[in-house]
Design an enzyme around this catalytic site. Structure first.
Site, PDB file in Angstrom:
ATOM      1  N   HIS A   1      15.738  17.303  35.392  1.00 57.56           N
ATOM      2  CA  HIS A   1      15.638  17.878  34.048  1.00 57.56           C
ATOM      3  C   HIS A   1      17.018  18.158  33.470  1.00 57.56           C
ATOM      4  CE1 HIS A   1      11.265  18.613  33.866  1.00 57.56           C
ATOM      5  NE2 HIS A   1      11.361  18.651  35.174  1.00 57.56           N
TER       6      HIS A   1
ATOM      7  N   CYS B   1       5.252  20.571  29.333  1.00 58.36           N
ATOM      8  CA  CYS B   1       5.825  20.018  30.569  1.00 58.36           C
ATOM      9  C   CYS B   1       6.046  21.191  31.512  1.00 58.36           C
ATOM     10  CB  CYS B   1       7.141  19.302  30.272  1.00 58.36           C
ATOM     11  SG  CYS B   1       7.932  18.607  31.735  1.00 58.36           S
ATOM     12  N   GLY B   2       5.292  21.232  32.600  1.00 59.66           N
ATOM     13  CA  GLY B   2       5.350  22.380  33.505  1.00 59.66           C
ATOM     14  C   GLY B   2       6.683  22.485  34.230  1.00 59.66           C
ATOM     15  N   THR B   3       7.124  21.373  34.819  1.00 60.26           N
ATOM     16  CA  THR B   3       8.423  21.403  35.511  1.00 60.26           C
ATOM     17  C   THR B   3       9.551  21.605  34.512  1.00 60.26           C
ATOM     18  OG1 THR B   3       8.427  18.977  35.428  1.00 60.26           O
ATOM     19  CG2 THR B   3       7.756  20.007  37.515  1.00 60.26           C
ATOM     20  N   GLY B   4       9.331  21.132  33.262  1.00 61.95           N
ATOM     21  CA  GLY B   4      10.342  21.347  32.216  1.00 61.95           C
ATOM     22  C   GLY B   4      10.461  22.815  31.854  1.00 61.95           C
TER      23      GLY B   4
ATOM     24  N   GLU C   1       9.632  13.702  27.859  1.00 66.02           N
ATOM     25  CA  GLU C   1       9.448  13.439  29.294  1.00 66.02           C
ATOM     26  C   GLU C   1       9.858  12.021  29.697  1.00 66.02           C
ATOM     27  OE1 GLU C   1       6.118  14.513  31.590  1.00 66.02           O
ATOM     28  OE2 GLU C   1       5.534  16.191  30.285  1.00 66.02           O
TER      29      GLU C   1
ATOM     30  N   CYS D   1       4.726  17.349  39.158  1.00 67.12           N
ATOM     31  CA  CYS D   1       4.146  17.555  37.820  1.00 67.12           C
ATOM     32  C   CYS D   1       3.486  18.931  37.816  1.00 67.12           C
ATOM     33  CB  CYS D   1       3.120  16.459  37.508  1.00 67.12           C
ATOM     34  SG  CYS D   1       2.335  16.657  35.890  1.00 67.12           S
TER      35      CYS D   1
HETATM   36  N1  LIG Z   1       7.628  13.079  33.336  1.00 67.75           N
HETATM   37  C1  LIG Z   1       7.941  13.804  34.578  1.00 67.75           C
HETATM   38  C2  LIG Z   1       6.674  13.956  35.463  1.00 67.75           C
HETATM   39  C3  LIG Z   1       5.618  14.868  34.833  1.00 67.75           C
HETATM   40  C4  LIG Z   1       6.139  16.243  34.561  1.00 67.75           C
HETATM   41  C5  LIG Z   1       5.325  17.101  33.592  1.00 67.75           C
HETATM   42  N2  LIG Z   1       4.166  16.506  32.979  1.00 67.75           N
HETATM   43  C6  LIG Z   1       4.994  18.451  34.221  1.00 67.75           C
HETATM   44  O1  LIG Z   1       3.993  19.082  33.835  1.00 67.75           O
HETATM   45  O2  LIG Z   1       5.813  18.911  35.054  1.00 67.75           O
HETATM   46  C7  LIG Z   1       9.013  13.026  35.360  1.00 67.75           C
HETATM   47  O3  LIG Z   1       9.160  11.820  35.126  1.00 67.75           O
HETATM   48  O4  LIG Z   1       9.684  13.658  36.189  1.00 67.75           O
END
Ligand SMILES: N[C@H](CCC[C@H](N)C(=O)O)C(=O)O
Length: 276
Positions: A161, A219-222, A210, A75
């Site tokens: 993703h 969403c950071g990883t997004g 998400e 995350c």
């Molecule tokens: N929902 C994401 C986890 C949180 C990612 C997001 N909140 C971020 O900031 O990267 C998943 O199931 O892989």
């Protein structure tokens, strides 16, 4: 049991953060769902749990749980808030913090005015690692989604993703497309669904539905996955401003095999205790 927590957010992606170093309790999926419930609990997108390091070469371990109670690998916004939390709570005074996550060790660098830079590690485009059902790795894939055929990129930042290029993120029917993509059978562990609009070769707009949550304000990883896809397609340069509904992130990537660097804000909103 009464559990102390801190409510935080990173660009509007909000978290309940719990220190399980000074507190001791077992959080079951139904406890996570209660903490995340915006009526019967505190309310958040993810619950972040701070634990002692599992090995001498990291400072902490942190576990991440989506609002639906499932534990996930990574995350990005949470990692930044984690760094702020452990310093606010005097669990460390370091400005460079190494953290064990389910996806591996990441390094957090605390910058000025509560901004944090995170080395998110190198992305994975190998379908088998994402995981994504595909004959072979490709620059993009076409998927039948409801009554549409959608072209998308598939990227893992430790978590899966799917990124789709659109003309106008505001026009995306998120309520219909989000769940169809999140639960698409070609993503066996479900997927975070990002919709990216090009502003220039150094700026994008992004909305993310998400996995395990629904649409979030950031969403950071997004954001990392979108820049990796856009750069791989030749649409973006190596440092990009990502405009999300809740705020801006800066993402840099020097190309295959290199780590993605994410920099962005953190906010600590309130402290509380909740009966679990
Ligand atoms: N929902 C994401 C986890 C949180 C990612 C997001 N909140 C971020 O900031 O990267 C998943 O199931 O892989």
């Amino acid at each position: 049991m009464l559990l102390k927590f801190t409510k935080m957010h990173g660009a509007g992606n909000d978290f309940v953060v719990i220190d399980l170093i000074s507190q001791h309790c077992k959080l079951r999926p139904r406890d996570i769902r209660k903490l995340a419930d915006r009526r019967f609990g505190v309310g958040c997108d993810q619950v972040l749990v701070v634990e002692p390091p599992g090995s001498p070469d990291v400072d902490f371990r942190y576990r991440i749980y989506n609002a639906d109670g499932g534990e996930v690998e990574q995350c990005g916004n949470g990692a930044r808030c984690f760094a702020r939390f452990v310093r606010d709570k005097k669990l460390t005074n370091k400005r460079v913090i190494s953290v064990q996550t389910a996806a591996g060790v990441i390094e957090l660098r605390v910058r000025d005015n509560h901004r944090v830079e995170v080395n998110m590690g190198a992305p994975t485009l190998d379908p088998q690692q994402i995981p994504f059902d595909a004959e072979q790795q490709a620059a993009s894939y076409t998927l039948d989604v409801g009554d549409q055929t959608i072209e998308l990129g598939a990227v893992s930042m430790g978590n899966p993703h799917a990124v789709t290029l659109v003309e106008d993120v505001a026009a995306v029917d998120m309520a219909r497309l989000g769940p169809l993509l999140e639960n698409h059978p070609r993503f066996p562990q479900r997927v975070n669904a990002g919709f990216m609009e090009l502003v220039s070769d150094t700026e994008i707009r992004l909305r993310v539905f998400e996995r395990g949550v629904g649409e979030t304000l950031a969403c950071g990883t997004g954001a990392c996955a979108a820049v990796v896809y856009g750069l791989s397609r030749g649409w973006l340069r190596d440092t990009v401003t990502v405009n999300l509904p809740g705020g801006k992130l800066s993402i840099s990537w020097a190309g295959p095999g290199q780590p993605v660097i994410m920099t962005g804000p953190t906010a600590s909103v309130f402290e509380g205790t909740i009966r679990i």
